[in-house]
Design an enzyme around this catalytic site. Sequence first.
Site, PDB file in Angstrom:
ATOM      1  CD  GLU A 250      -3.068  -0.732   0.450  1.00  0.00           C
ATOM      2  OE1 GLU A 250      -3.168   0.394  -0.085  1.00  0.00           O
ATOM      3  OE2 GLU A 250      -3.875  -1.646   0.271  1.00  0.00           O
ATOM      4  CB  CYS A 284      -1.814   7.027   1.092  1.00  0.00           C
ATOM      5  SG  CYS A 284      -3.027   5.951   1.832  1.00  0.00           S
TER       6      CYS A 284
HETATM    7  P1  NAD Z   1       9.618   7.208   4.576  1.00  0.00           P
HETATM    8  O1  NAD Z   1       9.766   6.758   3.182  1.00  0.00           O
HETATM    9  O2  NAD Z   1      10.836   7.605   5.335  1.00  0.00           O
HETATM   10  O3  NAD Z   1       8.902   6.078   5.457  1.00  0.00           O
HETATM   11  C1  NAD Z   1       7.646   5.581   5.125  1.00  0.00           C
HETATM   12  C2  NAD Z   1       7.384   4.392   6.040  1.00  0.00           C
HETATM   13  O4  NAD Z   1       8.264   3.357   5.694  1.00  0.00           O
HETATM   14  C3  NAD Z   1       7.621   4.657   7.524  1.00  0.00           C
HETATM   15  O5  NAD Z   1       6.584   4.034   8.251  1.00  0.00           O
HETATM   16  C4  NAD Z   1       8.957   3.987   7.813  1.00  0.00           C
HETATM   17  O6  NAD Z   1       9.014   3.481   9.127  1.00  0.00           O
HETATM   18  C5  NAD Z   1       8.964   2.850   6.833  1.00  0.00           C
HETATM   19  N1  NAD Z   1      10.265   2.447   6.366  1.00  0.00           N
HETATM   20  C6  NAD Z   1      11.254   3.232   5.880  1.00  0.00           C
HETATM   21  N2  NAD Z   1      12.316   2.495   5.498  1.00  0.00           N
HETATM   22  C7  NAD Z   1      11.978   1.198   5.749  1.00  0.00           C
HETATM   23  C8  NAD Z   1      12.652  -0.056   5.557  1.00  0.00           C
HETATM   24  N3  NAD Z   1      13.889  -0.127   5.003  1.00  0.00           N
HETATM   25  N4  NAD Z   1      12.009  -1.187   5.939  1.00  0.00           N
HETATM   26  C9  NAD Z   1      10.762  -1.135   6.468  1.00  0.00           C
HETATM   27  N5  NAD Z   1      10.091   0.003   6.660  1.00  0.00           N
HETATM   28  C10 NAD Z   1      10.677   1.160   6.293  1.00  0.00           C
HETATM   29  O7  NAD Z   1       8.575   8.397   4.555  1.00  0.00           O
HETATM   30  P2  NAD Z   1       7.918   9.265   5.717  1.00  0.00           P
HETATM   31  O8  NAD Z   1       8.434  10.663   5.593  1.00  0.00           O
HETATM   32  O9  NAD Z   1       7.941   8.597   7.039  1.00  0.00           O
HETATM   33  O10 NAD Z   1       6.419   9.207   5.210  1.00  0.00           O
HETATM   34  C11 NAD Z   1       6.005   9.952   4.110  1.00  0.00           C
HETATM   35  C12 NAD Z   1       5.860   9.096   2.887  1.00  0.00           C
HETATM   36  O11 NAD Z   1       5.361   7.822   3.236  1.00  0.00           O
HETATM   37  C13 NAD Z   1       4.838   9.725   1.988  1.00  0.00           C
HETATM   38  O12 NAD Z   1       5.485  10.219   0.860  1.00  0.00           O
HETATM   39  C14 NAD Z   1       3.873   8.637   1.643  1.00  0.00           C
HETATM   40  O13 NAD Z   1       4.036   8.262   0.318  1.00  0.00           O
HETATM   41  C15 NAD Z   1       4.268   7.459   2.432  1.00  0.00           C
HETATM   42  N6  NAD Z   1       3.178   6.990   3.284  1.00  0.00           N
HETATM   43  C16 NAD Z   1       2.168   6.324   2.693  1.00  0.00           C
HETATM   44  C17 NAD Z   1       1.132   5.858   3.456  1.00  0.00           C
HETATM   45  C18 NAD Z   1       0.002   5.102   2.871  1.00  0.00           C
HETATM   46  O14 NAD Z   1      -1.012   4.965   3.524  1.00  0.00           O
HETATM   47  N7  NAD Z   1       0.126   4.537   1.674  1.00  0.00           N
HETATM   48  C19 NAD Z   1       1.131   6.084   4.819  1.00  0.00           C
HETATM   49  C20 NAD Z   1       2.193   6.775   5.386  1.00  0.00           C
HETATM   50  C21 NAD Z   1       3.234   7.195   4.606  1.00  0.00           C
END
Ligand code: NAD
Length: 482
Positions: A250, A284
């Site tokens: 997702e 999202c």
């Molecule tokens: P980010 O890319 O740093 O992290 C997104 C998520 O991924 C976080 O929960 C983080 O803990 C997890 N994550 C990061 N690296 C990981 C890894 N190597 N293994 C497992 N998990 C990992 O971004 P952010 O600044 O925390 O969040 C913003 C971005 O995240 C947005 O651009 C959005 O696209 C995305 N997001 C999407 C949803 C959704 O519902 N689809 C929800 C929250 C965030």
Amino acid sequence: MAYRDVKLFINGEWTDAEGGRTIDVENPATGERLGTVAHAGRKDLERAVQAVERGFATWSATSAYERSKIIRRAADILRARLEEIARILTTDEGKPLAESRLEVGSCADLLDWFAEEGRRTYGRLIPARGMAISQLALKDPVGPAVGFTPWNFPMSQIVRKLGPALAAGCSIIIKGPEEAPGAPAQLFLALEEAGLPPGVANLVFGTPSEVSEFLVPHPVIRKVSFTGSVTVGKHLAGMAGSHMKRVTMELGGHAPVIIANDANLDAAAKALTASKFRNAGQVCISPTRFLVQAAAYEPFMEKLLANVAKINVGNGLEDGVTMGPLIGQKRRAAVEAIVEDAVAKGARVETGGHRIGNQGYFYAPTVLSGLKLEMRALNDEPFGPIALVSRFHDLDEALAEANRLPFGLGSYAWTSSAATANVLARKVQSGMLSINHIGLGLPETPYGGVKDSGYGYEGGSEALEAYLNTRFVTHDTALVPF
Ligand code: NAD
């Protein structure tokens, strides 16, 4: 368990992390340190894997009927504690209390629905070509799963993975959001009190990359589900693919909203303002690229700005607040950079475009116009309180823009023409399309994306399929006559 001391939940026990390592948790409305969450190390993750393997043996041997009763009990506990949990959620994550109440309530509804749907994981008897042959399609739980969930809906993002997993008979390890661990801990407390056997659902926190690098390739884990950014999703899907794990992704979105000349503009402006600025835009499926047909552009902009002016930004715990802060410094910097880039390239700030106050991570509800395709805002997911309003002339032009990006998660449209609605239903490339109302995300409806927004669904009966294997067995009826 005290809220300010969130521990790991492994094999039915709340434990500190190896070596007592912790991560600080911050209140995004004040910047104050709320407490800590345990930071799992390798030994903790090994314990979690052993627990989830044992949990699978127990849970997959429990009848769907019994599983359903336990899951429903957990839902009832959440409802009974809704107010207390909502306050914890708001304190950690920032969203207004009313939104937190809705989130906790929706988690109870999701759990109820999955509990019931789990009792309907029918296989089938397939007519054979020979009268003496029987053919069966069997549905089995896929095995121990791991779910990685983000901070924006700290509880419901977990329930969308854990609910169908448990209903299908899978055990699960959740790597929860370190930014907002309080509500997830309350969810696991509810499951524990509901009588979920040890090891069936486990909760860890830590450094995301360390946790995923250990758990995704681990031979015990059979299913990986992730909610988060496209970049991280592609990385994890690649890792899972190289170990042949079932995957649900997702990922991000950049939702288009097509508003036709014949739309009910009052209704559209009101509903879209509420939806756009929900959780400060950190959603999202947040409506983001507003594509408004030429004759409707001026009146729609006026109505949108009038609605946005009524938003009351502040600490989500306070009465009357309708939009809280962003989750933290990193997210606010990302939002600021997107707006600065747009303004530098000629965008017009209709409202907002700046921080609010010098405490916490508040950013004003922002509406930009005069947008150009080379601006980051129109390409990168803003994941913040930014509405981007552009003009279009005919439907093909709007469709081309709606489908231009690699994302394909949520999309919206307002029109009073059935013909336009039909064209949009067939041609908008997104996993979900909501026309003339905001109607995405109910437990019984599919929730998921296409293109770079990922694959698999976390709502509807499709969500359960993601945690089931289909196996085929055929035998002669002399062996088992029926
Ligand atoms: P980010 O890319 O740093 O992290 C997104 C998520 O991924 C976080 O929960 C983080 O803990 C997890 N994550 C990061 N690296 C990981 C890894 N190597 N293994 C497992 N998990 C990992 O971004 P952010 O600044 O925390 O969040 C913003 C971005 O995240 C947005 O651009 C959005 O696209 C995305 N997001 C999407 C949803 C959704 O519902 N689809 C929800 C929250 C965030």
